[in-house]
Design a protein around this motif. Sequence first.
Motif, PDB file in Angstrom:
ATOM      1  N   ALA A  25       0.808  -1.218   0.000  1.00  9.35           N
ATOM      2  CA  ALA A  25       0.000   0.000   0.000  1.00  9.35           C
ATOM      3  C   ALA A  25       0.843   1.270   0.000  1.00  9.35           C
ATOM      4  O   ALA A  25       0.302   2.379  -0.112  1.00  9.35           O
ATOM      5  CB  ALA A  25      -0.923   0.006   1.226  1.00  9.35           C
ATOM      6  N   GLN A  26       2.155   1.143   0.099  1.00  8.38           N
ATOM      7  CA  GLN A  26       3.021   2.326   0.039  1.00  8.38           C
ATOM      8  C   GLN A  26       3.107   2.894  -1.374  1.00  8.38           C
ATOM      9  O   GLN A  26       3.653   3.979  -1.576  1.00  8.38           O
ATOM     10  CB  GLN A  26       4.423   1.978   0.557  1.00  8.38           C
ATOM     11  N   GLN A  27       2.576   2.139  -2.361  1.00  9.74           N
ATOM     12  CA  GLN A  27       2.570   2.587  -3.753  1.00  9.74           C
ATOM     13  C   GLN A  27       1.130   2.828  -4.210  1.00  9.74           C
ATOM     14  O   GLN A  27       0.194   2.211  -3.701  1.00  9.74           O
ATOM     15  CB  GLN A  27       3.215   1.524  -4.657  1.00  9.74           C
ATOM     16  N   PRO A  28       0.926   3.709  -5.199  1.00  9.17           N
ATOM     17  CA  PRO A  28      -0.421   3.878  -5.760  1.00  9.17           C
ATOM     18  C   PRO A  28      -0.889   2.582  -6.424  1.00  9.17           C
ATOM     19  O   PRO A  28      -0.063   1.775  -6.865  1.00  9.17           O
ATOM     20  CB  PRO A  28      -0.256   5.006  -6.785  1.00  9.17           C
ATOM     21  N   ARG A  29      -2.183   2.381  -6.500  1.00 11.30           N
ATOM     22  CA  ARG A  29      -2.730   1.145  -7.058  1.00 11.30           C
ATOM     23  C   ARG A  29      -3.563   1.397  -8.318  1.00 11.30           C
ATOM     24  O   ARG A  29      -4.082   2.500  -8.509  1.00 11.30           O
ATOM     25  CB  ARG A  29      -3.635   0.447  -6.028  1.00 11.30           C
ATOM     26  N   SER A  30      -3.733   0.341  -9.115  1.00 18.37           N
ATOM     27  CA  SER A  30      -4.568   0.438 -10.323  1.00 18.37           C
ATOM     28  C   SER A  30      -5.940  -0.175 -10.105  1.00 18.37           C
ATOM     29  O   SER A  30      -6.687  -0.414 -11.049  1.00 18.37           O
ATOM     30  CB  SER A  30      -3.874  -0.252 -11.501  1.00 18.37           C
ATOM     31  N   ALA A  31      -6.288  -0.489  -8.840  1.00 17.31           N
ATOM     32  CA  ALA A  31      -7.615  -0.978  -8.477  1.00 17.31           C
ATOM     33  C   ALA A  31      -7.915  -0.489  -7.065  1.00 17.31           C
ATOM     34  O   ALA A  31      -7.018  -0.072  -6.333  1.00 17.31           O
ATOM     35  CB  ALA A  31      -7.670  -2.504  -8.534  1.00 17.31           C
ATOM     36  N   ALA A  46       1.654  -1.519  11.207  1.00 16.96           N
ATOM     37  CA  ALA A  46       2.341  -0.441  10.479  1.00 16.96           C
ATOM     38  C   ALA A  46       3.360   0.248  11.385  1.00 16.96           C
ATOM     39  O   ALA A  46       4.482   0.567  10.956  1.00 16.96           O
ATOM     40  CB  ALA A  46       1.320   0.558   9.948  1.00 16.96           C
ATOM     41  N   ALA A  47       2.990   0.456  12.648  1.00 22.62           N
ATOM     42  CA  ALA A  47       3.916   1.090  13.591  1.00 22.62           C
ATOM     43  C   ALA A  47       5.138   0.211  13.816  1.00 22.62           C
ATOM     44  O   ALA A  47       6.278   0.709  13.851  1.00 22.62           O
ATOM     45  CB  ALA A  47       3.200   1.359  14.910  1.00 22.62           C
ATOM     46  N   ARG A  48       4.936  -1.087  13.956  1.00 18.77           N
ATOM     47  CA  ARG A  48       6.065  -2.004  14.159  1.00 18.77           C
ATOM     48  C   ARG A  48       6.998  -2.017  12.948  1.00 18.77           C
ATOM     49  O   ARG A  48       8.216  -2.172  13.096  1.00 18.77           O
ATOM     50  CB  ARG A  48       5.558  -3.415  14.423  1.00 18.77           C
ATOM     51  N   LEU A  49       6.409  -1.889  11.765  1.00 19.20           N
ATOM     52  CA  LEU A  49       7.196  -1.940  10.531  1.00 19.20           C
ATOM     53  C   LEU A  49       7.768  -0.574  10.151  1.00 19.20           C
ATOM     54  O   LEU A  49       8.547  -0.472   9.202  1.00 19.20           O
ATOM     55  CB  LEU A  49       6.330  -2.465   9.386  1.00 19.20           C
ATOM     56  N   GLY A  50       7.362   0.453  10.842  1.00 15.07           N
ATOM     57  CA  GLY A  50       7.832   1.802  10.511  1.00 15.07           C
ATOM     58  C   GLY A  50       7.240   2.322   9.217  1.00 15.07           C
ATOM     59  O   GLY A  50       7.883   3.105   8.503  1.00 15.07           O
ATOM     60  N   LEU A  51       6.005   1.920   8.912  1.00 16.45           N
ATOM     61  CA  LEU A  51       5.343   2.339   7.675  1.00 16.45           C
ATOM     62  C   LEU A  51       4.244   3.331   8.000  1.00 16.45           C
ATOM     63  O   LEU A  51       3.497   3.157   8.970  1.00 16.45           O
ATOM     64  CB  LEU A  51       4.726   1.130   6.962  1.00 16.45           C
ATOM     65  N   ARG A  52       4.130   4.357   7.191  1.00 15.52           N
ATOM     66  CA  ARG A  52       3.049   5.316   7.349  1.00 15.52           C
ATOM     67  C   ARG A  52       1.852   4.833   6.544  1.00 15.52           C
ATOM     68  O   ARG A  52       1.970   4.545   5.356  1.00 15.52           O
ATOM     69  CB  ARG A  52       3.480   6.701   6.885  1.00 15.52           C
ATOM     70  N   CYS A  53       0.701   4.722   7.182  1.00 16.30           N
ATOM     71  CA  CYS A  53      -0.481   4.283   6.460  1.00 16.30           C
ATOM     72  C   CYS A  53      -1.725   4.892   7.102  1.00 16.30           C
ATOM     73  O   CYS A  53      -2.000   4.676   8.287  1.00 16.30           O
ATOM     74  CB  CYS A  53      -0.598   2.758   6.468  1.00 16.30           C
ATOM     75  N   THR A  54      -2.450   5.660   6.314  1.00 21.55           N
ATOM     76  CA  THR A  54      -3.680   6.286   6.768  1.00 21.55           C
ATOM     77  C   THR A  54      -4.852   5.390   6.374  1.00 21.55           C
ATOM     78  O   THR A  54      -4.992   5.031   5.202  1.00 21.55           O
ATOM     79  CB  THR A  54      -3.858   7.677   6.135  1.00 21.55           C
ATOM     80  N   ASP A  57     -12.452   4.800   5.517  1.00 26.18           N
ATOM     81  CA  ASP A  57     -13.652   3.992   5.293  1.00 26.18           C
ATOM     82  C   ASP A  57     -14.245   4.263   3.915  1.00 26.18           C
ATOM     83  O   ASP A  57     -15.361   3.841   3.613  1.00 26.18           O
ATOM     84  CB  ASP A  57     -14.700   4.237   6.382  1.00 26.18           C
ATOM     85  N   LEU A  58     -13.483   4.959   3.076  1.00 24.81           N
ATOM     86  CA  LEU A  58     -13.892   5.245   1.704  1.00 24.81           C
ATOM     87  C   LEU A  58     -12.831   4.742   0.735  1.00 24.81           C
ATOM     88  O   LEU A  58     -11.652   4.647   1.089  1.00 24.81           O
ATOM     89  CB  LEU A  58     -14.079   6.754   1.509  1.00 24.81           C
ATOM     90  N   PRO A  59     -13.218   4.417  -0.508  1.00 23.41           N
ATOM     91  CA  PRO A  59     -12.236   3.936  -1.480  1.00 23.41           C
ATOM     92  C   PRO A  59     -11.103   4.933  -1.688  1.00 23.41           C
ATOM     93  O   PRO A  59     -11.332   6.137  -1.795  1.00 23.41           O
ATOM     94  CB  PRO A  59     -13.062   3.765  -2.762  1.00 23.41           C
ATOM     95  N   THR A  60      -9.871   4.406  -1.718  1.00 19.07           N
ATOM     96  CA  THR A  60      -8.695   5.236  -1.983  1.00 19.07           C
ATOM     97  C   THR A  60      -7.625   4.377  -2.627  1.00 19.07           C
ATOM     98  O   THR A  60      -7.471   3.203  -2.287  1.00 19.07           O
ATOM     99  CB  THR A  60      -8.152   5.876  -0.698  1.00 19.07           C
ATOM    100  N   ARG A  61      -6.910   4.963  -3.576  1.00 20.57           N
ATOM    101  CA  ARG A  61      -5.792   4.257  -4.217  1.00 20.57           C
ATOM    102  C   ARG A  61      -4.480   4.996  -3.990  1.00 20.57           C
ATOM    103  O   ARG A  61      -3.457   4.656  -4.569  1.00 20.57           O
ATOM    104  CB  ARG A  61      -6.045   4.120  -5.725  1.00 20.57           C
ATOM    105  N   GLU A  62      -4.529   5.989  -3.122  1.00 21.66           N
ATOM    106  CA  GLU A  62      -3.364   6.833  -2.881  1.00 21.66           C
ATOM    107  C   GLU A  62      -2.286   6.081  -2.105  1.00 21.66           C
ATOM    108  O   GLU A  62      -2.582   5.314  -1.182  1.00 21.66           O
ATOM    109  CB  GLU A  62      -3.805   8.074  -2.101  1.00 21.66           C
ATOM    110  N   ALA A  63      -1.046   6.303  -2.470  1.00 21.32           N
ATOM    111  CA  ALA A  63       0.066   5.679  -1.756  1.00 21.32           C
ATOM    112  C   ALA A  63       0.021   6.050  -0.289  1.00 21.32           C
ATOM    113  O   ALA A  63      -0.188   7.215   0.073  1.00 21.32           O
ATOM    114  CB  ALA A  63       1.397   6.119  -2.372  1.00 21.32           C
ATOM    115  N   GLY A  64       0.211   5.041   0.575  1.00 20.23           N
ATOM    116  CA  GLY A  64       0.199   5.291   2.002  1.00 20.23           C
ATOM    117  C   GLY A  64      -1.179   5.358   2.612  1.00 20.23           C
ATOM    118  O   GLY A  64      -1.325   5.697   3.789  1.00 20.23           O
ATOM    119  N   HIS A  65      -2.211   5.025   1.839  1.00 17.01           N
ATOM    120  CA  HIS A  65      -3.582   5.035   2.332  1.00 17.01           C
ATOM    121  C   HIS A  65      -4.225   3.675   2.044  1.00 17.01           C
ATOM    122  O   HIS A  65      -3.918   3.031   1.049  1.00 17.01           O
ATOM    123  CB  HIS A  65      -4.400   6.140   1.651  1.00 17.01           C
TER     124      HIS A  65
END
Length: 323
Positions: A25-31, A46-54, A57-65
């Motif tokens: 999910a750190q990259q943009p998606r095509s679906a 995500a906290a354990r892995l040191g990854l930022r992820c928002t 409850d709505l569809p999103t393809r944005e990196a990090g979401h």
Amino acid sequence: MPLPELAVTPGEPAGIGPDLILTLAQQPRSAHWRVIADPGLLKERAARLGLRCTLSDLPTREAGHLWVDPISLAAPVEPGRLDAANAAYVLATLQRASTLCLAGTSAALVTGPVQKSVLNDAGIPFTGHTEFFRDSAGVPDVVMLLVADALRVALATTHLPLSAVPAAITTALLERRLRILIDGLGRWFRCTAPRVLVAGLNPHAGEGGHLGREEIEVIAPLCERLRAAGHHVTGPLPADTLFLPRLLADADAALAMYHDQGLPVLKHAGFGKAVNVTLGLPYLRTSVDHGTALDLAATGQADSGSFAAALDLATESVLRAGP
């Protein structure tokens, strides 16, 4: 054409499934990925892995979401440690994913690895994803197809002891599974007049009956009947030469008679990037070619290649198939 929605399940919460989804999910998606999971599990991992992820409850393809369809865990999760208290949670994620796909809300289903033993320990008679989704969909049969790039290997029988395989190789079973395979290759892979190589059961495809008669009595007559009906089915072929490049070059898939006849070849060719596909459901289901890797959970060392391939194959297949 609108972008497809994929129902995505991380699988065993103490395993690497959540890690792989968060990493990808750190990259943009095509679906649109509809991740069916406990939001707290994803935040903690995500906290354990040191990854930022928002989480949304709505569809999103944005990196990090990530778009999350929430189902709550029954007990806190410690990476690498199984807990039967969360078995019902795992089953609930699979049931919701199945319901979404059967309703046509999600176009395909992508599953992370589950730990069958902990489900069974919790008293849940779970034999595998394949059987669960078959029963949930109410279809009579399905086919397991493994894909590694251009190599596609389907199985006539799956998780059976070797001693039980000969009795399972019946005309009815082979015909059902060959027809499901042929239909699936046409629908999801856009193979026009799919070409299938069929392995024999015995060494040298029975050596004219000297090494077994299943080829003479079951496999060859069925292949002949399907060819007469217009299908491009070749076999039975000796399994030790069926996978030669010159034969595979003219085929869309191979049908192996049992698990360890076909999958060693497939996994040698593409382990870590292979995809497990279930054909015969009203929708497409893809999955990883590996297990829960409990020892790698939350370490950041898990290889996301197979999960990425499963997501990509689901997306591409749904777009190919069209509405």
